[in-house]
Design a protein around this motif. Structure first.
Motif, PDB file in Angstrom:
ATOM      1  N   SER A   1       1.755  17.482   5.117  1.00 43.46           N
ATOM      2  CA  SER A   1       0.313  17.241   5.174  1.00 43.46           C
ATOM      3  C   SER A   1      -0.218  16.855   3.802  1.00 43.46           C
ATOM      4  O   SER A   1      -1.094  15.996   3.683  1.00 43.46           O
ATOM      5  N   ASP A   2       0.322  17.475   2.759  1.00 41.19           N
ATOM      6  CA  ASP A   2      -0.082  17.151   1.391  1.00 41.19           C
ATOM      7  C   ASP A   2       0.351  15.730   1.023  1.00 41.19           C
ATOM      8  O   ASP A   2      -0.405  14.984   0.403  1.00 41.19           O
ATOM      9  N   VAL A   3       1.566  15.345   1.413  1.00 44.15           N
ATOM     10  CA  VAL A   3       2.034  13.974   1.177  1.00 44.15           C
ATOM     11  C   VAL A   3       1.090  12.992   1.862  1.00 44.15           C
ATOM     12  O   VAL A   3       0.674  11.989   1.268  1.00 44.15           O
ATOM     13  N   HIS A   4       0.719  13.280   3.108  1.00 49.34           N
ATOM     14  CA  HIS A   4      -0.199  12.411   3.838  1.00 49.34           C
ATOM     15  C   HIS A   4      -1.540  12.316   3.124  1.00 49.34           C
ATOM     16  O   HIS A   4      -2.091  11.231   2.947  1.00 49.34           O
ATOM     17  N   LEU A   5      -2.084  13.445   2.714  1.00 51.35           N
ATOM     18  CA  LEU A   5      -3.387  13.471   2.051  1.00 51.35           C
ATOM     19  C   LEU A   5      -3.362  12.683   0.749  1.00 51.35           C
ATOM     20  O   LEU A   5      -4.257  11.862   0.492  1.00 51.35           O
ATOM     21  N   LYS A   6      -2.346  12.899  -0.069  1.00 52.36           N
ATOM     22  CA  LYS A   6      -2.247  12.191  -1.356  1.00 52.36           C
ATOM     23  C   LYS A   6      -2.014  10.701  -1.137  1.00 52.36           C
ATOM     24  O   LYS A   6      -2.572   9.868  -1.842  1.00 52.36           O
ATOM     25  N   ALA A   7      -1.184  10.344  -0.153  1.00 55.92           N
ATOM     26  CA  ALA A   7      -0.926   8.930   0.135  1.00 55.92           C
ATOM     27  C   ALA A   7      -2.181   8.238   0.628  1.00 55.92           C
ATOM     28  O   ALA A   7      -2.452   7.091   0.261  1.00 55.92           O
ATOM     29  N   ASP A   8      -2.971   8.921   1.443  1.00 50.88           N
ATOM     30  CA  ASP A   8      -4.206   8.333   1.951  1.00 50.88           C
ATOM     31  C   ASP A   8      -5.195   8.098   0.814  1.00 50.88           C
ATOM     32  O   ASP A   8      -5.916   7.109   0.817  1.00 50.88           O
ATOM     33  N   GLY A   9      -5.206   8.987  -0.170  1.00 49.36           N
ATOM     34  CA  GLY A   9      -6.081   8.809  -1.321  1.00 49.36           C
ATOM     35  C   GLY A   9      -5.675   7.641  -2.199  1.00 49.36           C
ATOM     36  O   GLY A   9      -6.512   6.956  -2.776  1.00 49.36           O
ATOM     37  N   VAL A  10      -4.387   7.384  -2.301  1.00 50.15           N
ATOM     38  CA  VAL A  10      -3.869   6.306  -3.142  1.00 50.15           C
ATOM     39  C   VAL A  10      -3.906   4.968  -2.404  1.00 50.15           C
ATOM     40  O   VAL A  10      -4.049   3.912  -3.014  1.00 50.15           O
ATOM     41  N   ARG A  11      -3.814   5.021  -1.085  1.00 51.82           N
ATOM     42  CA  ARG A  11      -3.661   3.807  -0.271  1.00 51.82           C
ATOM     43  C   ARG A  11      -4.777   2.790  -0.473  1.00 51.82           C
ATOM     44  O   ARG A  11      -4.514   1.605  -0.662  1.00 51.82           O
ATOM     45  N   SER A  12      -6.021   3.216  -0.470  1.00 51.51           N
ATOM     46  CA  SER A  12      -7.121   2.249  -0.582  1.00 51.51           C
ATOM     47  C   SER A  12      -7.123   1.563  -1.941  1.00 51.51           C
ATOM     48  O   SER A  12      -7.389   0.365  -2.042  1.00 51.51           O
ATOM     49  N   ARG A  13      -6.806   2.291  -2.990  1.00 50.55           N
ATOM     50  CA  ARG A  13      -6.760   1.670  -4.320  1.00 50.55           C
ATOM     51  C   ARG A  13      -5.608   0.681  -4.428  1.00 50.55           C
ATOM     52  O   ARG A  13      -5.766  -0.405  -4.996  1.00 50.55           O
ATOM     53  N   LEU A  14      -4.440   1.056  -3.915  1.00 54.27           N
ATOM     54  CA  LEU A  14      -3.307   0.136  -3.946  1.00 54.27           C
ATOM     55  C   LEU A  14      -3.589  -1.111  -3.114  1.00 54.27           C
ATOM     56  O   LEU A  14      -3.236  -2.215  -3.506  1.00 54.27           O
ATOM     57  N   HIS A  15      -4.230  -0.916  -1.981  1.00 52.69           N
ATOM     58  CA  HIS A  15      -4.597  -2.057  -1.129  1.00 52.69           C
ATOM     59  C   HIS A  15      -5.500  -3.012  -1.901  1.00 52.69           C
ATOM     60  O   HIS A  15      -5.309  -4.226  -1.865  1.00 52.69           O
ATOM     61  N   PHE A  16      -6.471  -2.471  -2.614  1.00 49.26           N
ATOM     62  CA  PHE A  16      -7.379  -3.287  -3.407  1.00 49.26           C
ATOM     63  C   PHE A  16      -6.621  -4.015  -4.515  1.00 49.26           C
ATOM     64  O   PHE A  16      -6.863  -5.197  -4.770  1.00 49.26           O
ATOM     65  N   GLU A  17      -5.675  -3.342  -5.166  1.00 53.12           N
ATOM     66  CA  GLU A  17      -4.862  -3.980  -6.214  1.00 53.12           C
ATOM     67  C   GLU A  17      -4.029  -5.124  -5.638  1.00 53.12           C
ATOM     68  O   GLU A  17      -3.912  -6.180  -6.259  1.00 53.12           O
ATOM     69  N   HIS A  18      -3.442  -4.922  -4.471  1.00 56.26           N
ATOM     70  CA  HIS A  18      -2.651  -5.987  -3.849  1.00 56.26           C
ATOM     71  C   HIS A  18      -3.537  -7.156  -3.440  1.00 56.26           C
ATOM     72  O   HIS A  18      -3.133  -8.307  -3.579  1.00 56.26           O
ATOM     73  N   LEU A  19      -4.742  -6.879  -2.946  1.00 53.27           N
ATOM     74  CA  LEU A  19      -5.662  -7.972  -2.624  1.00 53.27           C
ATOM     75  C   LEU A  19      -6.029  -8.764  -3.871  1.00 53.27           C
ATOM     76  O   LEU A  19      -6.108  -9.992  -3.836  1.00 53.27           O
ATOM     77  N   LYS A  20      -6.254  -8.068  -4.973  1.00 52.90           N
ATOM     78  CA  LYS A  20      -6.566  -8.775  -6.223  1.00 52.90           C
ATOM     79  C   LYS A  20      -5.394  -9.635  -6.654  1.00 52.90           C
ATOM     80  O   LYS A  20      -5.586 -10.753  -7.137  1.00 52.90           O
ATOM     81  N   ALA A  21      -4.175  -9.141  -6.467  1.00 47.03           N
ATOM     82  CA  ALA A  21      -2.995  -9.929  -6.835  1.00 47.03           C
ATOM     83  C   ALA A  21      -2.840 -11.156  -5.934  1.00 47.03           C
ATOM     84  O   ALA A  21      -2.431 -12.218  -6.396  1.00 47.03           O
TER      85      ALA A  21
END
Length: 190
Positions: free
Chosen positions: A114-134
């Protein structure tokens, strides 16, 4: 990974995600998406729990349909319950899965997933934004690009294709980090 995405490895949120992947009883941590009826995707996390006897049991955090809509649930093997649960509820889930002697270890492993899921969900939107910028270029990315075509009425296949590509690159990045910093496989964990 692009330089902007690579630089994010040192962010506090990404480091917390990496630390969550290092649980000693979890191996083969995998993140994925489950699609909802409304077109939104929900992040799921799964792993293998290695029992004291060396048997690998599937364990995870996923989304399931219910009468009230999509609800989160945790599972061990075929036993499942609503998430999040207190440790007492996780102990009962371990009992239903037939892991009575290891109920404490299983409960903490479920908490770790559950902690892995929570931390991944928090990082996911920022990484998605970084990939869109790339993919689009640094200056071209705005919140308008993140909106779906249903909201603004523009049906742009190219925009949807790039958003889907960024979505998959984000998932790949999260899975790569889980592979690199988590236990590699159930066979290696014994």
């Amino acid at each position: 990974m692009e330089n902007g995405v690579t630089d994010r490895l040192w962010d506090k949120d990404v480091q917390e995600y990496i630390a969550a992947c290092r649980h000693e009883k979890l191996s083969d941590i995998t993140l994925g998406y489950s699609a909802g009826e409304d077109g939104h995707s929900f992040l799921t996390a799964s792993a293998l729990y290695v029992t004291l006897k060396g048997r690998a049991v599937p364990i995870g955090y996923r989304w399931a349909d219910s009468k009230s809509g999509r609800t989160a649930e945790v599972y061990v093997g075929k036993a499942r319950t609503a998430a999040p649960q207190e440790l007492e509820g996780l102990f009962r889930l371990a009992l239903r899965a037939g892991l009575w002697r290891e109920r404490r270890h299983v409960a903490f492993a479920l908490s770790a997933v559950s902690d892995v899921h929570l931390k991944a969900d928090g990082v996911r939107s920022r990484l998605h934004f970084e990939h869109l910028k790339a993919l689009y270029g640094y200056d071209a990315v705005s919140l308008a690009l993140l909106q779906s075509s249903r909201v603004d009425g523009i049906d742009a296949p190219e925009r949807r294709a790039r958003a889907a590509q960024a979505h998959e690159l984000t998932l790949q990045t999260l899975n790569d980090l889980a592979y690199l910093y988590g236990a590699r496989s159930a066979n290696d964990s014994r």
